[in-house]
Design a protein around this motif. Structure first.
Motif, PDB file in Angstrom:
ATOM      1  N   MET A  79       1.936 109.475  35.203  1.00 52.06           N
ATOM      2  CA  MET A  79       2.240 108.815  33.953  1.00 52.06           C
ATOM      3  C   MET A  79       3.234 107.690  34.232  1.00 52.06           C
ATOM      4  O   MET A  79       4.217 107.881  34.930  1.00 52.06           O
ATOM      5  CB  MET A  79       2.834 109.840  32.974  1.00 52.06           C
ATOM      6  CG  MET A  79       3.216 109.271  31.644  1.00 52.06           C
ATOM      7  SD  MET A  79       3.887 110.472  30.468  1.00 52.06           S
ATOM      8  CE  MET A  79       2.418 111.318  29.989  1.00 52.06           C
ATOM      9  N   SER A  80       2.957 106.532  33.683  1.00 51.82           N
ATOM     10  CA  SER A  80       3.852 105.395  33.882  1.00 51.82           C
ATOM     11  C   SER A  80       5.099 105.543  33.003  1.00 51.82           C
ATOM     12  O   SER A  80       5.105 106.309  32.031  1.00 51.82           O
ATOM     13  CB  SER A  80       3.137 104.087  33.523  1.00 51.82           C
ATOM     14  OG  SER A  80       2.981 103.985  32.120  1.00 51.82           O
ATOM     15  N   ALA A  81       6.116 104.786  33.344  1.00 50.24           N
ATOM     16  CA  ALA A  81       7.343 104.812  32.544  1.00 50.24           C
ATOM     17  C   ALA A  81       7.059 104.355  31.115  1.00 50.24           C
ATOM     18  O   ALA A  81       7.607 104.922  30.164  1.00 50.24           O
ATOM     19  CB  ALA A  81       8.414 103.927  33.187  1.00 50.24           C
ATOM     20  N   LEU A  82       6.182 103.370  30.952  1.00 49.73           N
ATOM     21  CA  LEU A  82       5.854 102.902  29.604  1.00 49.73           C
ATOM     22  C   LEU A  82       5.132 103.996  28.818  1.00 49.73           C
ATOM     23  O   LEU A  82       5.472 104.259  27.666  1.00 49.73           O
ATOM     24  CB  LEU A  82       5.007 101.632  29.658  1.00 49.73           C
ATOM     25  CG  LEU A  82       4.539 101.082  28.304  1.00 49.73           C
ATOM     26  CD1 LEU A  82       5.726 100.800  27.382  1.00 49.73           C
ATOM     27  CD2 LEU A  82       3.691  99.841  28.515  1.00 49.73           C
ATOM     28  N   ASP A  83       4.154 104.643  29.427  1.00 42.92           N
ATOM     29  CA  ASP A  83       3.427 105.718  28.743  1.00 42.92           C
ATOM     30  C   ASP A  83       4.359 106.863  28.360  1.00 42.92           C
ATOM     31  O   ASP A  83       4.288 107.399  27.254  1.00 42.92           O
ATOM     32  CB  ASP A  83       2.291 106.253  29.607  1.00 42.92           C
ATOM     33  CG  ASP A  83       1.148 105.265  29.784  1.00 42.92           C
ATOM     34  OD1 ASP A  83       1.027 104.339  28.955  1.00 42.92           O
ATOM     35  OD2 ASP A  83       0.388 105.418  30.762  1.00 42.92           O
ATOM     36  N   ALA A  84       5.238 107.239  29.273  1.00 43.97           N
ATOM     37  CA  ALA A  84       6.182 108.333  29.000  1.00 43.97           C
ATOM     38  C   ALA A  84       7.171 107.934  27.908  1.00 43.97           C
ATOM     39  O   ALA A  84       7.554 108.762  27.072  1.00 43.97           O
ATOM     40  CB  ALA A  84       6.912 108.726  30.280  1.00 43.97           C
ATOM     41  N   THR A  85       7.572 106.671  27.892  1.00 43.06           N
ATOM     42  CA  THR A  85       8.482 106.193  26.853  1.00 43.06           C
ATOM     43  C   THR A  85       7.783 106.182  25.501  1.00 43.06           C
ATOM     44  O   THR A  85       8.372 106.575  24.482  1.00 43.06           O
ATOM     45  CB  THR A  85       9.020 104.792  27.209  1.00 43.06           C
ATOM     46  OG1 THR A  85       9.636 104.849  28.506  1.00 43.06           O
ATOM     47  CG2 THR A  85      10.053 104.323  26.197  1.00 43.06           C
ATOM     48  N   GLN A  86       6.530 105.768  25.474  1.00 43.50           N
ATOM     49  CA  GLN A  86       5.762 105.788  24.227  1.00 43.50           C
ATOM     50  C   GLN A  86       5.609 107.226  23.718  1.00 43.50           C
ATOM     51  O   GLN A  86       5.728 107.477  22.510  1.00 43.50           O
ATOM     52  CB  GLN A  86       4.374 105.160  24.425  1.00 43.50           C
ATOM     53  CG  GLN A  86       4.389 103.670  24.652  1.00 43.50           C
ATOM     54  CD  GLN A  86       4.494 102.866  23.366  1.00 43.50           C
ATOM     55  OE1 GLN A  86       5.151 103.246  22.406  1.00 43.50           O
ATOM     56  NE2 GLN A  86       3.839 101.710  23.363  1.00 43.50           N
ATOM     57  N   ALA A  87       5.365 108.167  24.622  1.00 44.38           N
ATOM     58  CA  ALA A  87       5.236 109.576  24.224  1.00 44.38           C
ATOM     59  C   ALA A  87       6.558 110.093  23.661  1.00 44.38           C
ATOM     60  O   ALA A  87       6.574 110.823  22.659  1.00 44.38           O
ATOM     61  CB  ALA A  87       4.786 110.424  25.413  1.00 44.38           C
ATOM     62  N   ALA A  88       7.663 109.699  24.282  1.00 42.45           N
ATOM     63  CA  ALA A  88       8.976 110.110  23.770  1.00 42.45           C
ATOM     64  C   ALA A  88       9.226 109.492  22.396  1.00 42.45           C
ATOM     65  O   ALA A  88       9.744 110.165  21.497  1.00 42.45           O
ATOM     66  CB  ALA A  88      10.074 109.712  24.758  1.00 42.45           C
ATOM     67  N   LEU A  89       8.833 108.246  22.217  1.00 43.07           N
ATOM     68  CA  LEU A  89       8.993 107.594  20.925  1.00 43.07           C
ATOM     69  C   LEU A  89       8.164 108.316  19.859  1.00 43.07           C
ATOM     70  O   LEU A  89       8.652 108.585  18.761  1.00 43.07           O
ATOM     71  CB  LEU A  89       8.594 106.117  21.014  1.00 43.07           C
ATOM     72  CG  LEU A  89       8.602 105.316  19.715  1.00 43.07           C
ATOM     73  CD1 LEU A  89       9.957 105.390  19.011  1.00 43.07           C
ATOM     74  CD2 LEU A  89       8.201 103.872  20.001  1.00 43.07           C
ATOM     75  N   ALA A  90       6.930 108.653  20.184  1.00 45.88           N
ATOM     76  CA  ALA A  90       6.082 109.385  19.231  1.00 45.88           C
ATOM     77  C   ALA A  90       6.707 110.737  18.880  1.00 45.88           C
ATOM     78  O   ALA A  90       6.695 111.151  17.710  1.00 45.88           O
ATOM     79  CB  ALA A  90       4.684 109.572  19.815  1.00 45.88           C
ATOM     80  N   ALA A  91       7.269 111.416  19.860  1.00 40.20           N
ATOM     81  CA  ALA A  91       7.924 112.703  19.600  1.00 40.20           C
ATOM     82  C   ALA A  91       9.155 112.527  18.718  1.00 40.20           C
ATOM     83  O   ALA A  91       9.432 113.378  17.854  1.00 40.20           O
ATOM     84  CB  ALA A  91       8.306 113.383  20.918  1.00 40.20           C
ATOM     85  N   GLU A  92       9.889 111.446  18.919  1.00 39.89           N
ATOM     86  CA  GLU A  92      11.056 111.193  18.079  1.00 39.89           C
ATOM     87  C   GLU A  92      10.643 110.874  16.641  1.00 39.89           C
ATOM     88  O   GLU A  92      11.301 111.305  15.698  1.00 39.89           O
ATOM     89  CB  GLU A  92      11.925 110.076  18.663  1.00 39.89           C
ATOM     90  CG  GLU A  92      12.650 110.459  19.932  1.00 39.89           C
ATOM     91  CD  GLU A  92      13.742 111.504  19.746  1.00 39.89           C
ATOM     92  OE1 GLU A  92      13.904 112.077  18.651  1.00 39.89           O
ATOM     93  OE2 GLU A  92      14.469 111.750  20.721  1.00 39.89           O
ATOM     94  N   HIS A  93       9.544 110.139  16.469  1.00 41.22           N
ATOM     95  CA  HIS A  93       9.031 109.909  15.115  1.00 41.22           C
ATOM     96  C   HIS A  93       8.750 111.257  14.434  1.00 41.22           C
ATOM     97  O   HIS A  93       9.129 111.474  13.279  1.00 41.22           O
ATOM     98  CB  HIS A  93       7.733 109.096  15.146  1.00 41.22           C
ATOM     99  CG  HIS A  93       7.892 107.636  15.402  1.00 41.22           C
ATOM    100  ND1 HIS A  93       8.786 106.838  14.730  1.00 41.22           N
ATOM    101  CD2 HIS A  93       7.215 106.812  16.258  1.00 41.22           C
ATOM    102  CE1 HIS A  93       8.665 105.590  15.157  1.00 41.22           C
ATOM    103  NE2 HIS A  93       7.728 105.546  16.081  1.00 41.22           N
ATOM    104  N   ALA A  94       8.078 112.143  15.158  1.00 39.54           N
ATOM    105  CA  ALA A  94       7.734 113.459  14.599  1.00 39.54           C
ATOM    106  C   ALA A  94       8.985 114.281  14.317  1.00 39.54           C
ATOM    107  O   ALA A  94       9.061 114.988  13.299  1.00 39.54           O
ATOM    108  CB  ALA A  94       6.806 114.203  15.551  1.00 39.54           C
ATOM    109  N   ALA A  95       9.978 114.195  15.188  1.00 39.35           N
ATOM    110  CA  ALA A  95      11.220 114.945  14.985  1.00 39.35           C
ATOM    111  C   ALA A  95      11.962 114.449  13.749  1.00 39.35           C
ATOM    112  O   ALA A  95      12.480 115.254  12.964  1.00 39.35           O
ATOM    113  CB  ALA A  95      12.113 114.850  16.220  1.00 39.35           C
TER     114      ALA A  95
END
Length: 138
Positions: free
Chosen positions: A1-17
């Motif tokens: 997983m690229s840093a951008l993909d992992a950052t996007q996944a973290a951002l999506a998780a923060e939206h959900a949180a």
């Protein structure tokens, strides 16, 4: 997983949180409302920082969904506390991926976010897990 993909996944998780803590705050008992508010604000701050990081990495930040499916019905303070623990576990999982994918200051920030989520999960759950961020993958 690229840093951008992992950052996007973290951002999506923060939206959900952020969304989930809106539910937690509405159902948690008065004695834990300040804790829920602090967690909500922490996730909003992380979300905003991740948006900037995605842009810095050359991406377009993922946007929040209009609503998120909750893992169970949240009708009382006990369920609200369980939801908060689940939210933190999920956030820890994506930050675990980001720690592996990132480098330098972004990696340190991801590790700090993972640690913060793990500590909040322990507080909400009342117990810990051996490897925070990996619990959902077992």
């Amino acid at each position: 997983m690229s840093a951008l993909d992992a950052t996007q996944a973290a951002l999506a998780a923060e939206h959900a949180a952020v969304y989930g803590y809106g539910v937690v705050g509405g159902r948690v008992g008065a004695g834990r409302r300040a804790e829920a508010t602090a967690a909500y604000e922490a996730h909003r701050a992380r979300r905003d920082a991740l948006r900037r990081t995605v842009r810095d990495l050359g991406g377009t930040p993922v946007v929040a969904e209009a609503a998120y499916a909750l893992p169970f019905r949240v009708a009382d303070p006990a369920a609200a506390a369980r939801l908060a623990a689940v939210l933190e576990d999920r956030v820890a999982g994506v930050y675990s991926d980001l720690v592996r994918a990132a480098e330098g200051p972004q990696r340190r920030e991801a590790a700090a976010a993972l640690r913060e989520a793990a500590v909040r999960a322990v507080r909400w759950r009342g117990s810990d897990v051996t490897f925070p961020g990996l619990a959902e993958r077992v």
